[in-house]
Design a protein around this motif. Sequence first.
Motif, PDB file in Angstrom:
ATOM      1  N   MET A  18     123.036  43.556  73.952  1.00 34.59           N
ATOM      2  CA  MET A  18     122.138  43.629  72.832  1.00 34.59           C
ATOM      3  C   MET A  18     122.011  42.235  72.210  1.00 34.59           C
ATOM      4  O   MET A  18     121.982  42.069  71.015  1.00 34.59           O
ATOM      5  CB  MET A  18     122.650  44.650  71.834  1.00 34.59           C
ATOM      6  CG  MET A  18     122.845  46.042  72.390  1.00 34.59           C
ATOM      7  SD  MET A  18     121.556  47.002  73.189  1.00 34.59           S
ATOM      8  CE  MET A  18     120.030  46.658  72.607  1.00 34.59           C
ATOM      9  N   ARG A  19     121.938  41.330  73.131  1.00 34.29           N
ATOM     10  CA  ARG A  19     121.791  39.937  72.756  1.00 34.29           C
ATOM     11  C   ARG A  19     120.526  39.741  71.945  1.00 34.29           C
ATOM     12  O   ARG A  19     119.489  40.292  72.249  1.00 34.29           O
ATOM     13  CB  ARG A  19     121.723  39.124  74.052  1.00 34.29           C
ATOM     14  CG  ARG A  19     121.813  37.663  73.909  1.00 34.29           C
ATOM     15  CD  ARG A  19     121.906  37.061  75.295  1.00 34.29           C
ATOM     16  NE  ARG A  19     120.713  37.270  76.077  1.00 34.29           N
ATOM     17  CZ  ARG A  19     119.824  36.314  76.342  1.00 34.29           C
ATOM     18  NH1 ARG A  19     120.015  35.103  75.902  1.00 34.29           N
ATOM     19  NH2 ARG A  19     118.761  36.588  77.060  1.00 34.29           N
ATOM     20  N   GLY A  20     120.606  38.976  70.903  1.00 40.23           N
ATOM     21  CA  GLY A  20     119.431  38.655  70.112  1.00 40.23           C
ATOM     22  C   GLY A  20     119.247  39.561  68.909  1.00 40.23           C
ATOM     23  O   GLY A  20     118.308  39.361  68.138  1.00 40.23           O
ATOM     24  N   ARG A  21     120.098  40.557  68.711  1.00 39.47           N
ATOM     25  CA  ARG A  21     119.990  41.419  67.535  1.00 39.47           C
ATOM     26  C   ARG A  21     120.656  40.702  66.360  1.00 39.47           C
ATOM     27  O   ARG A  21     121.696  40.066  66.511  1.00 39.47           O
ATOM     28  CB  ARG A  21     120.682  42.764  67.766  1.00 39.47           C
ATOM     29  CG  ARG A  21     120.082  43.551  68.883  1.00 39.47           C
ATOM     30  CD  ARG A  21     118.804  44.145  68.425  1.00 39.47           C
ATOM     31  NE  ARG A  21     118.173  44.846  69.557  1.00 39.47           N
ATOM     32  CZ  ARG A  21     117.088  45.547  69.433  1.00 39.47           C
ATOM     33  NH1 ARG A  21     116.495  45.663  68.277  1.00 39.47           N
ATOM     34  NH2 ARG A  21     116.573  46.129  70.471  1.00 39.47           N
ATOM     35  N   PRO A  22     120.067  40.815  65.155  1.00 37.69           N
ATOM     36  CA  PRO A  22     120.588  40.056  64.022  1.00 37.69           C
ATOM     37  C   PRO A  22     121.910  40.594  63.472  1.00 37.69           C
ATOM     38  O   PRO A  22     122.714  39.831  62.941  1.00 37.69           O
ATOM     39  CB  PRO A  22     119.491  40.157  62.964  1.00 37.69           C
ATOM     40  CG  PRO A  22     118.741  41.390  63.326  1.00 37.69           C
ATOM     41  CD  PRO A  22     118.841  41.517  64.818  1.00 37.69           C
ATOM     42  N   ASP A  23     122.169  41.902  63.592  1.00 40.58           N
ATOM     43  CA  ASP A  23     123.402  42.452  63.034  1.00 40.58           C
ATOM     44  C   ASP A  23     123.820  43.688  63.829  1.00 40.58           C
ATOM     45  O   ASP A  23     123.088  44.207  64.668  1.00 40.58           O
ATOM     46  CB  ASP A  23     123.226  42.802  61.557  1.00 40.58           C
ATOM     47  CG  ASP A  23     122.041  43.719  61.312  1.00 40.58           C
ATOM     48  OD1 ASP A  23     121.511  44.280  62.289  1.00 40.58           O
ATOM     49  OD2 ASP A  23     121.650  43.879  60.144  1.00 40.58           O
ATOM     50  N   PRO A  52     124.340  46.933  62.848  1.00 38.51           N
ATOM     51  CA  PRO A  52     123.559  48.168  62.708  1.00 38.51           C
ATOM     52  C   PRO A  52     122.283  48.183  63.549  1.00 38.51           C
ATOM     53  O   PRO A  52     121.899  49.224  64.097  1.00 38.51           O
ATOM     54  CB  PRO A  52     123.231  48.221  61.212  1.00 38.51           C
ATOM     55  CG  PRO A  52     124.351  47.480  60.571  1.00 38.51           C
ATOM     56  CD  PRO A  52     124.677  46.375  61.527  1.00 38.51           C
ATOM     57  N   SER A  53     121.631  47.050  63.720  1.00 40.05           N
ATOM     58  CA  SER A  53     120.425  47.031  64.547  1.00 40.05           C
ATOM     59  C   SER A  53     120.764  47.197  66.026  1.00 40.05           C
ATOM     60  O   SER A  53     119.974  47.746  66.793  1.00 40.05           O
ATOM     61  CB  SER A  53     119.629  45.747  64.321  1.00 40.05           C
ATOM     62  OG  SER A  53     120.329  44.634  64.815  1.00 40.05           O
ATOM     63  N   VAL A  54     121.954  46.761  66.439  1.00 41.05           N
ATOM     64  CA  VAL A  54     122.401  46.971  67.820  1.00 41.05           C
ATOM     65  C   VAL A  54     122.584  48.466  68.076  1.00 41.05           C
ATOM     66  O   VAL A  54     122.110  49.014  69.060  1.00 41.05           O
ATOM     67  CB  VAL A  54     123.718  46.211  68.101  1.00 41.05           C
ATOM     68  CG1 VAL A  54     124.307  46.624  69.433  1.00 41.05           C
ATOM     69  CG2 VAL A  54     123.479  44.720  68.069  1.00 41.05           C
ATOM     70  N   PHE A  55     123.271  49.151  67.137  1.00 38.39           N
ATOM     71  CA  PHE A  55     123.478  50.586  67.308  1.00 38.39           C
ATOM     72  C   PHE A  55     122.163  51.351  67.267  1.00 38.39           C
ATOM     73  O   PHE A  55     121.976  52.320  68.001  1.00 38.39           O
ATOM     74  CB  PHE A  55     124.451  51.124  66.259  1.00 38.39           C
ATOM     75  CG  PHE A  55     125.879  50.765  66.547  1.00 38.39           C
ATOM     76  CD1 PHE A  55     126.497  51.198  67.708  1.00 38.39           C
ATOM     77  CD2 PHE A  55     126.600  49.987  65.662  1.00 38.39           C
ATOM     78  CE1 PHE A  55     127.805  50.869  67.985  1.00 38.39           C
ATOM     79  CE2 PHE A  55     127.914  49.655  65.927  1.00 38.39           C
ATOM     80  CZ  PHE A  55     128.522  50.093  67.094  1.00 38.39           C
ATOM     81  N   GLY A  98     110.908  39.786  71.558  1.00 36.85           N
ATOM     82  CA  GLY A  98     110.662  41.208  71.414  1.00 36.85           C
ATOM     83  C   GLY A  98     111.717  41.888  70.579  1.00 36.85           C
ATOM     84  O   GLY A  98     112.603  41.278  70.004  1.00 36.85           O
ATOM     85  N   GLY A  99     111.639  43.216  70.520  1.00 34.78           N
ATOM     86  CA  GLY A  99     112.544  43.993  69.663  1.00 34.78           C
ATOM     87  C   GLY A  99     113.529  44.686  70.441  1.00 34.78           C
ATOM     88  O   GLY A  99     114.522  45.133  70.300  1.00 34.78           O
TER      89      GLY A  99
END
Length: 79
Positions: free
Chosen positions: A1-6, A8-11, A78-79
């Motif tokens: 989940m590389r590139g996620r800011p934190d 909770p956004s990974v989960f 991307g997201g």
Amino acid sequence: MRGRPDIPSVFAALEGPPAPRASGSSRRRRINNDKAAGPVALVFRGMPLPVITPRTAGSAGIRRTYGHRIDWEAPVTGG
């Protein structure tokens, strides 16, 4: 989940739908878990592998499952 800011956004991303290449493997796993080989079947199962494996190693199914590569040096988009 590389590139996620934190975290909770990974989960949140992990709880979403699976990638297209992963959905097919989960279906195959459900089908194959219903089969159990006995001790005699295990012996016969291994006998043709040296002949079959070299012929199927480059098949589309193998490439679809194991051919995905991540360019770790590329920027995340991307997201």
